[in-house]
Design a protein around this motif. Structure first.
Motif, PDB file in Angstrom:
ATOM      1  N   LEU A   1       0.819  -1.212   0.000  1.00  0.00           N
ATOM      2  CA  LEU A   1       0.000   0.000   0.000  1.00  0.00           C
ATOM      3  C   LEU A   1       0.850   1.258   0.000  1.00  0.00           C
ATOM      4  CD1 LEU A   1      -2.790  -1.009   2.558  1.00  0.00           C
ATOM      5  CD2 LEU A   1      -2.907  -1.075   0.065  1.00  0.00           C
ATOM      6  N   THR A   2       2.041   1.178   0.540  1.00  0.00           N
ATOM      7  CA  THR A   2       2.926   2.350   0.600  1.00  0.00           C
ATOM      8  C   THR A   2       3.982   2.322  -0.517  1.00  0.00           C
ATOM      9  OG1 THR A   2       4.282   1.189   2.250  1.00  0.00           O
ATOM     10  CG2 THR A   2       2.605   2.707   3.070  1.00  0.00           C
ATOM     11  N   ASN A   3       3.735   1.493  -1.531  1.00  0.00           N
ATOM     12  CA  ASN A   3       4.589   1.432  -2.736  1.00  0.00           C
ATOM     13  C   ASN A   3       6.021   0.998  -2.454  1.00  0.00           C
ATOM     14  OD1 ASN A   3       2.507   2.368  -4.519  1.00  0.00           O
ATOM     15  ND2 ASN A   3       2.861   4.442  -3.751  1.00  0.00           N
ATOM     16  N   GLN A   4       6.201   0.210  -1.406  1.00  0.00           N
ATOM     17  CA  GLN A   4       7.523  -0.325  -1.120  1.00  0.00           C
ATOM     18  C   GLN A   4       7.710  -1.716  -1.718  1.00  0.00           C
ATOM     19  OE1 GLN A   4       8.787   0.255   3.070  1.00  0.00           O
ATOM     20  NE2 GLN A   4       6.874   1.394   3.332  1.00  0.00           N
ATOM     21  N   GLU A   5       6.602  -2.298  -2.175  1.00  0.00           N
ATOM     22  CA  GLU A   5       6.658  -3.641  -2.755  1.00  0.00           C
ATOM     23  C   GLU A   5       5.614  -3.726  -3.861  1.00  0.00           C
ATOM     24  OE1 GLU A   5       6.161  -8.251  -1.189  1.00  0.00           O
ATOM     25  OE2 GLU A   5       6.963  -6.706   0.138  1.00  0.00           O
ATOM     26  N   ASN A   6       5.946  -4.410  -4.934  1.00  0.00           N
ATOM     27  CA  ASN A   6       5.060  -4.490  -6.090  1.00  0.00           C
ATOM     28  C   ASN A   6       4.222  -5.759  -6.137  1.00  0.00           C
ATOM     29  OD1 ASN A   6       5.941  -2.004  -7.173  1.00  0.00           O
ATOM     30  ND2 ASN A   6       7.738  -2.999  -8.077  1.00  0.00           N
ATOM     31  N   GLU A   7       4.624  -6.780  -5.403  1.00  0.00           N
ATOM     32  CA  GLU A   7       3.914  -8.050  -5.449  1.00  0.00           C
ATOM     33  C   GLU A   7       2.611  -7.957  -4.666  1.00  0.00           C
ATOM     34  OE1 GLU A   7       4.556 -12.765  -4.244  1.00  0.00           O
ATOM     35  OE2 GLU A   7       6.206 -11.318  -4.065  1.00  0.00           O
ATOM     36  N   ILE A   8       1.508  -8.356  -5.308  1.00  0.00           N
ATOM     37  CA  ILE A   8       0.205  -8.306  -4.655  1.00  0.00           C
ATOM     38  C   ILE A   8       0.167  -9.307  -3.497  1.00  0.00           C
ATOM     39  CG2 ILE A   8      -2.274  -8.732  -4.987  1.00  0.00           C
ATOM     40  CD1 ILE A   8      -1.898  -7.782  -7.875  1.00  0.00           C
ATOM     41  N   PRO A   9      -0.285  -8.896  -2.316  1.00  0.00           N
ATOM     42  CA  PRO A   9      -0.300  -9.795  -1.149  1.00  0.00           C
ATOM     43  C   PRO A   9      -1.211 -10.994  -1.355  1.00  0.00           C
ATOM     44  CG  PRO A   9      -0.595  -7.502  -0.500  1.00  0.00           C
ATOM     45  CD  PRO A   9      -0.741  -7.545  -1.993  1.00  0.00           C
ATOM     46  N   ALA A  10      -1.064 -11.977  -0.497  1.00  0.00           N
ATOM     47  CA  ALA A  10      -1.894 -13.175  -0.558  1.00  0.00           C
ATOM     48  C   ALA A  10      -3.344 -12.828  -0.247  1.00  0.00           C
ATOM     49  CB  ALA A  10      -1.377 -14.222   0.430  1.00  0.00           C
TER      50      ALA A  10
ATOM     51  N   VAL B   1      -7.720  -8.014   6.545  1.00  0.00           N
ATOM     52  CA  VAL B   1      -7.871  -6.575   6.804  1.00  0.00           C
ATOM     53  C   VAL B   1      -9.035  -5.972   6.002  1.00  0.00           C
ATOM     54  CG1 VAL B   1      -5.486  -6.236   7.487  1.00  0.00           C
ATOM     55  CG2 VAL B   1      -6.089  -6.060   5.074  1.00  0.00           C
ATOM     56  N   HIS B   2      -9.876  -6.811   5.424  1.00  0.00           N
ATOM     57  CA  HIS B   2     -11.105  -6.389   4.737  1.00  0.00           C
ATOM     58  C   HIS B   2     -10.847  -5.414   3.585  1.00  0.00           C
ATOM     59  CE1 HIS B   2     -13.330  -8.303   7.979  1.00  0.00           C
ATOM     60  NE2 HIS B   2     -12.694  -7.558   8.865  1.00  0.00           N
ATOM     61  N   LEU B   3      -9.800  -5.658   2.816  1.00  0.00           N
ATOM     62  CA  LEU B   3      -9.485  -4.774   1.695  1.00  0.00           C
ATOM     63  C   LEU B   3      -9.764  -5.432   0.336  1.00  0.00           C
ATOM     64  CD1 LEU B   3      -6.194  -2.957   2.790  1.00  0.00           C
ATOM     65  CD2 LEU B   3      -8.520  -2.047   2.728  1.00  0.00           C
ATOM     66  N   GLU B   4     -10.664  -6.404   0.325  1.00  0.00           N
ATOM     67  CA  GLU B   4     -10.977  -7.075  -0.932  1.00  0.00           C
ATOM     68  C   GLU B   4     -11.487  -6.091  -1.988  1.00  0.00           C
ATOM     69  OE1 GLU B   4     -12.498 -10.098   2.242  1.00  0.00           O
ATOM     70  OE2 GLU B   4     -12.225  -7.925   2.064  1.00  0.00           O
ATOM     71  N   GLY B   5     -12.343  -5.160  -1.565  1.00  0.00           N
ATOM     72  CA  GLY B   5     -12.911  -4.203  -2.513  1.00  0.00           C
ATOM     73  C   GLY B   5     -11.870  -3.299  -3.133  1.00  0.00           C
ATOM     74  N   TRP B   6     -10.926  -2.843  -2.315  1.00  0.00           N
ATOM     75  CA  TRP B   6      -9.894  -1.955  -2.849  1.00  0.00           C
ATOM     76  C   TRP B   6      -8.992  -2.713  -3.820  1.00  0.00           C
ATOM     77  CZ3 TRP B   6      -4.582  -1.394  -3.044  1.00  0.00           C
ATOM     78  CH2 TRP B   6      -4.121  -0.138  -3.444  1.00  0.00           C
ATOM     79  N   PHE B   7      -8.575  -3.925  -3.450  1.00  0.00           N
ATOM     80  CA  PHE B   7      -7.706  -4.690  -4.334  1.00  0.00           C
ATOM     81  C   PHE B   7      -8.455  -5.124  -5.600  1.00  0.00           C
ATOM     82  CE2 PHE B   7      -4.869  -4.924  -0.742  1.00  0.00           C
ATOM     83  CZ  PHE B   7      -3.616  -4.951  -1.345  1.00  0.00           C
TER      84      PHE B   7
ATOM     85  N   ILE C   1      -6.397 -14.131  -8.153  1.00  0.00           N
ATOM     86  CA  ILE C   1      -7.313 -13.874  -7.036  1.00  0.00           C
ATOM     87  C   ILE C   1      -8.466 -12.952  -7.437  1.00  0.00           C
ATOM     88  CG2 ILE C   1      -5.478 -14.214  -5.337  1.00  0.00           C
ATOM     89  CD1 ILE C   1      -5.458 -11.169  -4.914  1.00  0.00           C
ATOM     90  N   TYR C   2      -8.511 -12.545  -8.699  1.00  0.00           N
ATOM     91  CA  TYR C   2      -9.536 -11.591  -9.131  1.00  0.00           C
ATOM     92  C   TYR C   2     -10.951 -12.134  -8.898  1.00  0.00           C
ATOM     93  CZ  TYR C   2     -12.148  -8.301 -12.033  1.00  0.00           C
ATOM     94  OH  TYR C   2     -13.049  -7.363 -12.477  1.00  0.00           O
ATOM     95  N   GLY C   3     -11.178 -13.392  -9.220  1.00  0.00           N
ATOM     96  CA  GLY C   3     -12.509 -13.978  -9.051  1.00  0.00           C
ATOM     97  C   GLY C   3     -12.972 -13.961  -7.608  1.00  0.00           C
ATOM     98  N   ASP C   4     -12.074 -14.312  -6.684  1.00  0.00           N
ATOM     99  CA  ASP C   4     -12.423 -14.295  -5.264  1.00  0.00           C
ATOM    100  C   ASP C   4     -12.668 -12.868  -4.780  1.00  0.00           C
ATOM    101  OD1 ASP C   4     -12.247 -17.118  -4.599  1.00  0.00           O
ATOM    102  OD2 ASP C   4     -10.097 -16.925  -4.932  1.00  0.00           O
ATOM    103  N   LEU C   5     -11.874 -11.938  -5.268  1.00  0.00           N
ATOM    104  CA  LEU C   5     -12.074 -10.543  -4.894  1.00  0.00           C
ATOM    105  C   LEU C   5     -13.415 -10.024  -5.404  1.00  0.00           C
ATOM    106  CD1 LEU C   5      -8.517  -9.077  -5.588  1.00  0.00           C
ATOM    107  CD2 LEU C   5      -9.503  -9.645  -3.366  1.00  0.00           C
ATOM    108  N   HIS C   6     -13.791 -10.462  -6.594  1.00  0.00           N
ATOM    109  CA  HIS C   6     -15.067 -10.037  -7.181  1.00  0.00           C
ATOM    110  C   HIS C   6     -16.237 -10.509  -6.325  1.00  0.00           C
ATOM    111  CE1 HIS C   6     -18.512 -10.517 -10.045  1.00  0.00           C
ATOM    112  NE2 HIS C   6     -18.174  -9.264 -10.282  1.00  0.00           N
ATOM    113  N   LYS C   7     -16.200 -11.754  -5.890  1.00  0.00           N
ATOM    114  CA  LYS C   7     -17.273 -12.287  -5.051  1.00  0.00           C
ATOM    115  C   LYS C   7     -17.377 -11.520  -3.737  1.00  0.00           C
ATOM    116  CE  LYS C   7     -16.722 -16.979  -6.887  1.00  0.00           C
ATOM    117  NZ  LYS C   7     -16.273 -18.366  -6.567  1.00  0.00           N
ATOM    118  N   ALA C   8     -16.241 -11.261  -3.111  1.00  0.00           N
ATOM    119  CA  ALA C   8     -16.243 -10.525  -1.842  1.00  0.00           C
ATOM    120  C   ALA C   8     -16.736  -9.093  -2.033  1.00  0.00           C
ATOM    121  CB  ALA C   8     -14.842 -10.517  -1.242  1.00  0.00           C
ATOM    122  N   THR C   9     -16.381  -8.501  -3.162  1.00  0.00           N
ATOM    123  CA  THR C   9     -16.779  -7.127  -3.425  1.00  0.00           C
ATOM    124  C   THR C   9     -18.288  -7.018  -3.607  1.00  0.00           C
ATOM    125  OG1 THR C   9     -14.642  -6.615  -4.421  1.00  0.00           O
ATOM    126  CG2 THR C   9     -16.475  -5.166  -4.988  1.00  0.00           C
TER     127      THR C   9
END
Length: 218
Positions: A7-16, A23-29, A39-47
């Motif tokens: 989130l602070t641009n110190q790492e480029n790899e998307i977290p697990a 941390v309930h950030l499915e919608g933002w990711f 993980i896009y499909g799982d994020l879509h369902k949660a969103t």
């Protein structure tokens, strides 16, 4: 924490996905990752769940805000719901648990009365805690139990009363921007005041315990 580094641009790899869910950030990711990411499909369902939840909470709150509007009460939205509704590009990007609002001390008793008349249940209030100071005046629960509002008369978390904190809350309310909300009105803090409020609460109420969403809020 790896997710904070991202989130602070110190790492480029998307977290697990498990870290994102924690941390309930499915919608933002969901709004940021490529559609072909695994993980896009799982994020879509949660969103979709986040979208439905926000719509339900907003429906409850819209009716109550209008009832308050008819008696001259304009609540100040603080923290999650206000950020999701008015600051983020899409409401689902900012998860929140309950709705935090500030009501002026001179109007809070009337606000709670109106809420009860609208079938909200008053879970607790300072009236029932004689001799105990709380920065929350009380809590309202919708008739279906799915929406919770924390009603504040002061917006700095602290264990004792202080006239400076009362004045600070009233100054933030006075400087806030008024927004249309359904058939009523709400206020939201200025960006600077919102940032100061978050940092102050992390200091006094959370012992400097930052949340991943803090970086996105700022």
């Amino acid at each position: 924490m790896k997710i904070v580094s991202f989130l602070t641009n110190q790492e480029n790899e998307i977290p697990a996905l498990s870290s994102i869910r924690q941390v309930h950030l499915e919608g933002w990711f969901y709004s940021k990752v490529p559609k072909n990411h695994h993980i896009y499909g799982d994020l879509h369902k949660a969103t979709l769940v986040h979208i439905a939840r926000h719509a339900l909470i907003k429906q409850h709150l819209t009716k109550l805000v209008y009832a308050w509007h008819t008696v001259g009460i304009v609540p100040l939205l603080i923290k999650g719901f206000g950020l999701a509704e008015f600051v983020y590009e899409f409401p689902y990007q900012r998860y929140y648990s309950d709705v935090d609002i500030l009501i002026l001390p001179s109007q809070v008793a009337l606000a709670m009365q109106v809420a009860r008349e609208q079938s909200w249940t008053e879970f607790s209030s300072l009236e029932n805690n004689v001799g105990v100071f709380r920065h929350e005046y009380g809590r309202l629960i919708s008739s279906d139990g799915l929406t919770i509002i924390d009603v504040h008369t002061e917006i700095i978390q602290s264990g004792r009363p202080d006239i400076r904190r009362k004045n600070f809350s009233e100054e933030i309310y006075a400087a806030a921007e008024t927004k249309s909300f359904g058939n009523g009105e709400v206020k939201i803090p200025t960006p600077t005041d919102a940032a100061i409020l978050m940092l102050q609460n992390r200091r006094f109420g959370d012992h400097w315990a930052r949340k991943p969403s803090d970086y996105l809020d700022l």
